[in-house]
Design an enzyme around this catalytic site. Sequence first.
Site, PDB file in Angstrom:
ATOM      1  N   GLY A   1      28.598  39.137 -19.373  1.00  0.00           N
ATOM      2  CA  GLY A   1      27.550  38.107 -19.539  1.00  0.00           C
ATOM      3  C   GLY A   1      26.478  38.161 -18.466  1.00  0.00           C
ATOM      4  N   TYR A   2      25.560  37.187 -18.563  1.00  0.00           N
ATOM      5  CA  TYR A   2      24.352  37.176 -17.732  1.00  0.00           C
ATOM      6  C   TYR A   2      24.686  37.167 -16.238  1.00  0.00           C
ATOM      7  CZ  TYR A   2      19.820  35.626 -15.950  1.00  0.00           C
ATOM      8  OH  TYR A   2      18.633  35.542 -15.247  1.00  0.00           O
TER       9      TYR A   2
ATOM     10  N   LYS B   1      32.908  20.901 -17.471  1.00  0.00           N
ATOM     11  CA  LYS B   1      33.243  21.508 -16.170  1.00  0.00           C
ATOM     12  C   LYS B   1      34.188  20.596 -15.396  1.00  0.00           C
ATOM     13  CE  LYS B   1      29.182  24.483 -15.698  1.00  0.00           C
ATOM     14  NZ  LYS B   1      27.909  24.776 -14.982  1.00  0.00           N
TER      15      LYS B   1
END
Length: 314
Positions: free
Chosen positions: A13-14, A140
């Site tokens: 991923g990024y 989160k």
Amino acid sequence: MGKSKVLVVGGTGYIGKRMVRASLAQGHITYVLQRPEIGLAMDKVEMLLSLKKEGARLIEGSFSDYGSLVEAVKQADVVISAMSGDHIHSHSHNLLLQLKLVEAIKEAGNVKRFLPSEFGMDPLRMGNAIEPGRVIFDDKMTVRKAIEEAKIAFTYISANCFAGYFARNLSQIGTLVPPKQKVFIYGDGNTKVIFMDEDDVATYTIKAIDDPRTLNKTVYLRPPENIFSHRQLVEMWEKLSRKKLEKIHISGEDFLASMKDMDEIGQVIVGHCYHIFYEGCLTNFEIDEGQEEASKLYPEVNYTRMDDYLKQFL
Ligand code: GFR
């Protein structure tokens, strides 16, 4: 005892790919979870092959095969999750998949440190975040609760604003390149924000994984020269590009009102930007006793200043 072995989940991923590269660069044996579900996502398949060529070791495992997660986790000392939480790249509640990873880490019993997918605003401080963007902070916090109930050693990284999403586009919504004629300025444009080159986010993260000073702590990334306002960001770009932009100031009220014409992704982004640029949520607090700031812990890191970062887009 050599350097800890690292497993990155979300390694294609990024930010994940940068975590893998920083881990390799700092001399860690580095594993990347290879999920069969990526199927025909050619960009992820090719990223896995590229990371393997760069020295990473691929471990097959799937979130739909709990045993494979336990086996993968058993290979590592440190697990870093860089799973996407934003609506642009994943379905909502994607972050809650990490609850399975927490269970696997608890069962495996060998992990010395777990870094869940955070890397943004401190969710502990976002209890009043507006809908629909608040879901990322709630998820989160759900993951943090599971980690702490399982008594798993952790480090939370609050990395502030990724330059790719906030500096490159002069913080304009819905684009990832600098504007050419006009720029929307949030309010008076004087709220202090913190911009981070993503490679530096990864460098600081890997430095933190084996550091006793960051055990069970939140590490904020606040390199002093990267703390400045939206107005200063725009002026930095105007100086580099030698071109004045037409500045349109948008009030907080009008900015929030713009949400009603947007899809959910747009509403999430506007909500996050409201907290960042109008409320100043990244800089409106002192770092508590017992928490840490990365550029103080690791002064040897020559972090990328945003004028240097912006030069590549001229
Ligand atoms: C700074 O901390 C966060 C930032 C965070 O904790 C959670 C989410 C974010 C980012 C999202 C990352 O995908 O806020 C909005 C979004 C980044 C983004 C900003 C995407 C598209 C844009 O046009 C944009 O303009 C500023």
